[in-house]
Design an enzyme around this catalytic site. Structure first.
Site, PDB file in Angstrom:
ATOM      1  N   THR A  81       0.474  -0.817  -0.319  1.00  0.00           N
ATOM      2  CA  THR A  81       0.343   0.310   0.307  1.00  0.00           C
ATOM      3  C   THR A  81       0.689   0.989   0.218  1.00  0.00           C
ATOM      4  OG1 THR A  81       0.172  -0.343   2.169  1.00  0.00           O
ATOM      5  CG2 THR A  81      -2.027  -1.115   0.994  1.00  0.00           C
TER       6      THR A  81
ATOM      7  N   LYS B 254       4.155  -6.757   4.014  1.00  0.00           N
ATOM      8  CA  LYS B 254       3.964  -5.174   3.624  1.00  0.00           C
ATOM      9  C   LYS B 254       4.213  -4.757   5.156  1.00  0.00           C
ATOM     10  CE  LYS B 254       0.469  -3.320   4.230  1.00  0.00           C
ATOM     11  NZ  LYS B 254      -0.369  -2.579   4.525  1.00  0.00           N
TER      12      LYS B 254
ATOM     13  N   THR C 276       2.496  -7.063  13.143  1.00  0.00           N
ATOM     14  CA  THR C 276       3.315  -7.417  11.666  1.00  0.00           C
ATOM     15  C   THR C 276       2.081  -6.261  10.567  1.00  0.00           C
ATOM     16  OG1 THR C 276       0.807  -9.289  12.022  1.00  0.00           O
ATOM     17  CG2 THR C 276       3.451  -9.254  11.542  1.00  0.00           C
TER      18      THR C 276
ATOM     19  N   GLU D 103       7.267   4.735   8.530  1.00  0.00           N
ATOM     20  CA  GLU D 103       6.592   5.684   7.296  1.00  0.00           C
ATOM     21  C   GLU D 103       7.229   6.626   7.338  1.00  0.00           C
ATOM     22  OE1 GLU D 103       1.892   5.178   5.856  1.00  0.00           O
ATOM     23  OE2 GLU D 103       2.081   6.260   8.025  1.00  0.00           O
TER      24      GLU D 103
ATOM     25  N   ASN E  95       0.864  10.895   6.655  1.00  0.00           N
ATOM     26  CA  ASN E  95      -0.534  10.533   6.970  1.00  0.00           C
ATOM     27  C   ASN E  95      -1.491  12.031   7.407  1.00  0.00           C
ATOM     28  OD1 ASN E  95       0.200   7.674   7.975  1.00  0.00           O
ATOM     29  ND2 ASN E  95       1.558   8.384   8.341  1.00  0.00           N
TER      30      ASN E  95
ATOM     31  N   SER F  87      -5.429   5.907   5.360  1.00  0.00           N
ATOM     32  CA  SER F  87      -5.047   4.727   4.493  1.00  0.00           C
ATOM     33  C   SER F  87      -5.886   3.956   5.294  1.00  0.00           C
ATOM     34  CB  SER F  87      -3.789   4.700   5.080  1.00  0.00           C
ATOM     35  OG  SER F  87      -3.409   4.876   6.470  1.00  0.00           O
TER      36      SER F  87
END
Lengths: 408, 408
Positions: free
Chosen positions: A161, A187, A198, A280, A403, A408
């Site tokens: 993503t 991911k 995770t 991020e 963000n 998201s």
């Protein structure tokens, strides 16, 4: 959203992963949310495959996670399928979310011939929007017709993503003169915190291992790997780690085979670190190690207090050796600490000891150290034998940019 | 560091505070760290003043806090002094920190004639650097000679660090036909989180209250005010709230006087909100209210999980009505929640209910609401009678700028 620049902490390239006999992959562009890229991956596992899994502990976990949790504990020789979409997490979508999972499982079952109880689904992306599962189901025939044992890199791409690079890792070892292989993909870059730490992770091996043994190994190794990383202290509603042992190597692995566990651990640790390295906005990879705490639990509490502190993480982003903020984090954590027994180190540099800055410490040495991309902060509490190690990244402008603007 | 722009959430001006008979203030520029501004304030309280206090629970709290905690529980009619410096927190400075506190108390005692046991000190600013207390002590004569009952605004200025505005609040009420006044000042903008959630706060009243009653009131009212705010989840090593009742009004206040408690609560709530409104980089003031939780404790856990979530706070910064992140925060908090019983509201807008987005919710309405400066997020858990209210701000680029570059 415009694609993000690749993390400066990314590996140079996606690794060459060994083919794991007994599993085949296919990907498709279903347009769940993203356009012009693949967003669904199907993995089909041969009969005889043992499945194990660990999942988010979120009280608001997704319909997919709830479904996987029901299925994962059953023994079966029927083979299995894993189907994953990116772009929509199918979390907090009420009964419609359960219906989407059921519809996908039914479609995969009908095309592959596997029982629905052996179809595991994951969804990742925006929370609270209905999953357009028809778009996924429209692709299952094509997916099933294009399964390929060498397509694991495509699979790693399809599940991303906000990731800025695709994540893979592998290990091989000899057991009884035969080669056993492990390969995994992951991911995740935000909403990463322990319990369960995770994102989405799928690991495959051709070893032959009983389901309960496989589950035991996974749960044990998860603690020191995916459950010991944190990007932003926020726990996803979708975190899923599935481990499949196809048995295709015909090498039986017992639960006390330490060479296999070491190899599996290395794959899990590598993938978990890659997730942090893609945190991020991350520009620094940080290992926080606590030693001599009153207990392992206290050590973990201190380690996470440091790793999750916005003030520590922004100081690291600013390459500021602001060890006072580490003292602050230790102080606030709630776990036992004695100001005068603490020792704080940046790498090999002793920064503070005996309740104050070290007599050998220089601000220049600290500032120099902080310029490195990979950092290690060690705190010795001088109280007992408890230890903990966690991994995190810094908190930067880019985290805010990603963000504050991205749904998201 | 260059001075920061005033927070967009700041009040229009510093309020007119009533004179509290029995307390006088003086300020000086001692050059502890800052140049060209005042950085020390002295408050001298008349004989008969009762003192109460609440302090950070940090395990690495400063020498000043430790000293105040020893002194605060003693009854005394001797009067008292409060001396505060900004620019250096005197935290994690080993034995030298204790010596600095002792030296300041001795100097204040010798100049004012108060016993050392009645001198309360606070220090705020950088952690881990030795406090140059000689610079402070060199000013005590001058401070003592310039004490003024009207100088509370100057006092509010002298104690600031990264604050972008000075913080004051007051209340007056009639008891038995006489006026009783309360006035307080506060400092704080980062490293703000519950337990204990303050920073530095000094509140004065001319009411006559027994010390133990005063302490009881303060501890009780602290829970719903300073212990219910969070800027960045980081707890300071220096947080101190002192409340002094000089008795100069000659109005005796009993511990069950609800009008006085209401007035004191209003001052404490106002000051605590001002601290959030000056949260580093804040552009939004956010009230998070939890209702119908399984218990008050669970309600507080959920409220803080939302208020401290980087993903929630960045969404607010981006004016994104991303309620999925609120679901995520509720899910990760560890307290009881049932996805299908949750109701989430932005102001009066019902966003999600029955485990999904509300049928009456529109993204436009949510996006419009998020443009406001003052926001309210309510989550009803549908489980029991537990409630909690906390206040926080958003997480912006400016927070990163301030904390990646400033050695606080």
């Amino acid at each position: 959203m415009a694609s993000l620049p690749v993390s400066p902490l990314a590996p140079d390239c996606f690794p060459d992963l060994p083919v794991i006999k007994g599993v085949r992959f296919a990907t498709a562009a279903a347009g769940v949310k993203y356009q012009g890229r693949t967003d669904v991956m199907l993995a089909v596992l041969d009969p005889g495959t043992a499945m194990a899994g660990v999942f988010t502990k979120s009280a608001t976990r997704s319909a997919n996670v709830l479904d996987c949790q029901i299925k994962i504990g059953a023994d079966s020789d029927a083979g299995a399928a894993i189907i994953v979409n990116s772009g929509n997490s199918n979390a907090f979508t009420g009964r419609a979310g359960d219906q989407s999972v059921a519809a996908i499982c039914e479609a995969v079952s009908s095309v592959t011939g596997l029982p629905e109880s052996r179809v595991f689904t994951s969804s990742t992306g925006v929370i609270g929007e209905r999953l357009p599962h028809d778009r996924i189901n429209a692709k299952i025939d094509a997916l099933n017709n294009s399964l390929d044992e060498t397509a694991i890199f495509d699979a790693a791409n399809a599940i991303t993503t906000t990731d800025t690079f695709s994540k893979g890792s592998s290990a091989q070892l000899e057991i009884d003169g035969k080669t056993v292989s492990i390969a995994g993909i992951a991911k995740g870059s935000g909403m990463i915190a322990p319990d369960m730490a995770t994102m989405l992770v799928y690991i495959f091996t051709d070893a032959k291992i009983a389901r309960s043994d496989l589950q035991g190994m996974l749960s044990e190794l998860n603690e020191g790997t995916f459950n010991s990383i944190t990007v932003d202290s926020d726990t996803s509603t979708s975190d899923t780690l599935l481990l499949a042992a196809t048995g295709a190597s015909d090498v039986k692995v017992s639960p006390d085979n330490s060479a296999f566990k070491t190899a599996l651990h290395s794959v899990m640790l590598d993938l978990s670190h890659q997730v942090v390295r893609d945190g991020e906005g991350a520009t620094k990879f940080v290992e926080v190690e606590i030693t001599s705490a009153a207990s392992d639990k206290d050590a973990r509490t201190h380690a996470l207090a440091i790793a999750n502190s916005p003030l520590v993480k922004t100081a690291i982003a600013g390459e500021d050796p602001n060890w006072g903020r580490i003292v602050m984090a230790i102080g606030k954590s709630g776990a036992a600490a004695d100001r005068d027994l603490l020792t704080i180190r940046f790498g090999d540099i002793t920064v503070a000891e005996h309740g104050w800055v070290s007599s050998t410490y220089s601000e220049e040495a600290g500032a120099d150290y902080m310029k490195q991309q990979d950092l290690k902060i060690t705190v010795d509490l001088g109280l007992g034998t408890g230890t903990s190690k966690v991994w995190t990244c810094d908190l930067t402008h880019q985290y805010i940019t990603i963000n504050a603007d991205y749904r998201s």
